[in-house]
Design an enzyme around this catalytic site. Structure first.
Site, short mmCIF file in Angstrom:
data_model
loop_
_atom_site.label_atom_id
_atom_site.label_comp_id
_atom_site.label_asym_id
_atom_site.label_seq_id
_atom_site.Cartn_x
_atom_site.Cartn_y
_atom_site.Cartn_z
N SER A 243 -0.29 0.22 -5.51
CA SER A 243 -0.53 1.44 -6.03
C SER A 243 -0.02 1.50 -7.69
O SER A 243 -0.49 0.07 -8.26
CB SER A 243 0.94 2.35 -5.68
OG SER A 243 0.98 2.16 -4.13
N SER A 281 -3.36 2.88 -1.67
CA SER A 281 -2.79 3.04 -2.99
C SER A 281 -2.26 4.42 -3.14
O SER A 281 -2.80 5.44 -3.06
CB SER A 281 -3.88 2.81 -4.05
OG SER A 281 -3.24 2.68 -5.34
N ASP A 283 -1.07 6.84 -5.95
CA ASP A 283 -1.26 6.94 -7.07
C ASP A 283 -0.55 8.15 -7.64
O ASP A 283 -1.06 9.26 -7.58
CB ASP A 283 -2.62 7.02 -7.51
CG ASP A 283 -3.58 5.89 -6.73
OD1 ASP A 283 -2.93 4.73 -6.91
OD2 ASP A 283 -4.56 6.23 -6.45
#
Length: 372
Positions: A243, A281, A283
């Site tokens: 991330s 991921s 974000d």
């Protein structure tokens, strides 16, 4: 000390950085780290920590900031964001750490702030902001090695000078674009005709695949496929896993909805480096403004008539330059995080650091002829 992007004559974007080229160029903002290193009783490597961003000196609970958040991809976790969405107020420092230490860091921030408050009998509550990324390849993440004392140490170390980057604090065990990642920072300062304000960014970069990496618009990743270590491919069962969390700060007087708009521009800086396309991921971005110095704290008890507070805001006709500053600062902060980090081994995995010479060679292969 390893070179930053500008030390290599890589000058990203149009705007000029502040004197430190760091989030601490925003007056009052301080950053502190605590590193957690060693080996567990089970013989696993410990490589993690805490990074703390303080918006103001003293208790942010007593001197809140306007703030906003943006989630590009929610494959991650955070604390304290719902209150920011609801009230537009940041009432705590912001902490970066690893995924499984989110709770202990949150609790420690409450205890630290509570100790600063006067014992005046008022009700007390706080919902600190803690953001995480996963360091479970290089770090014994299930050993729960981050403690309240590490949060206190990061607070004691908080300073308004240059910010240490790379494999430090919360970024200790992170991997970015299949190189060693971690903490990176940068800033942009508007000229006086545009307001003279500063926008600073700090990232905990733990995302991306190598072939997608871009620097100053050049597709350098495809020219670095062979920069590898014996265990790297095995270490990343899903290239790009991880991330990125990003904090933006500015002294421009922004209201909460404008802070949210600023936080959204972190997505553009991330995209410019080739990130933001991975399902796995998380974000998550936050932006805060210190431009209104006298925002009252939340009222614990209501007495007397309501008050109206005199606040300032940047007219939206003049906010575009701040958006550009945020985009450029995030873009450069990610590259600085990569360049600052050394090759690291842990728990059977080996991740190479990105050397300046390697990056310059890839840039030249991609057609870069130096900054204008």
């Amino acid at each position: 000390m390893k070179p930053r992007a500008r030390d290599l004559d890589i000058r990203i974007g149009q705007l000029s950085p502040g004197p430190l080229n760091a989030i601490t160029d925003v007056p009052g903002v301080r950053v502190g780290h605590s590193n957690v290193r060693g080996r567990s009783a089970a013989g696993r490597d410990i490589c993690t920590g805490v990074t703390l961003i303080e918006p103001r000196t003293g208790s942010t609970n007593r001197q809140p900031c306007f703030a906003g958040v943006h989630v590009l991809n929610g494959n991650g976790d955070a604390t304290g964001l719902e209150w920011i969405r609801e009230a537009g107020l940041l009432t705590s420092p912001i902490a970066f750490t690893n995924t499984h230490s989110l709770g202990v860091v949150r609790d420690a921030l409450i205890a630290l702030d509570r100790a600063q408050q006067p014992d005046d009998g008022r009700l007390y509550w706080n919902m600190p902001v803690v953001l995480e990324t996963f360091d479970g390849l290089l770090n014994d993440i299930n050993g729960f090695h981050v403690t309240a004392e590490h949060v206190a140490e990061a607070s004691r170390n908080a300073a308004d000078g240059p910010v240490q980057e790379g494999a430090v604090g919360g970024g200790s065990g992170m991997i970015c674009h299949e190189f060693k990642g971690g903490i990176g920072t940068a800033s942009r300062r508007l000229n006086s005709a545009r307001g003279g304000w500063t926008v600073g960014a700090i990232v905990q970069a733990n995302h991306g695949v190598r072939r997608e990496l871009r620097v100053d618009g050049y597709p350098v990743g495809r020219y670095m496929e062979r920069v590898d270590s014996p265990f790297l491919r095995a270490a990343l069962p899903h290239p790009g896993m991880g991330s990125i969390v990003i904090c933006l700060a500015t002294d421009a007087p922004l209201l909460p909805h404008q802070c949210t708009r600023l936080a959204q521009r972190a997505s553009l800086g991330l995209a410019r480096t080739g990130g933001g396309n991975e399902d796995h991921s998380g974000d998550i971005f936050i932006a805060f403004s210190t431009g209104n110095a006298q925002i009252p704290p939340a009222a614990y008890e209501s007495h007397g008539a309501p008050t109206c507070d005199g606040l300032r805001m940047v007219n939206n006709d003049h906010i575009s330059e701040l958006f550009l500053a945020a985009t450029e600062a995030v873009e450069e902060a990610i590259i600085n995080a990569l360049l600052a980090s050394d090759s690291t081994e842990g728990n059977g995995h080996s991740v190479p650091g990105l050397e300046g010479a390697t990056l310059l060679s890839a840039l030249k292969k991609a057609g870069w002829r130096g900054s204008l």
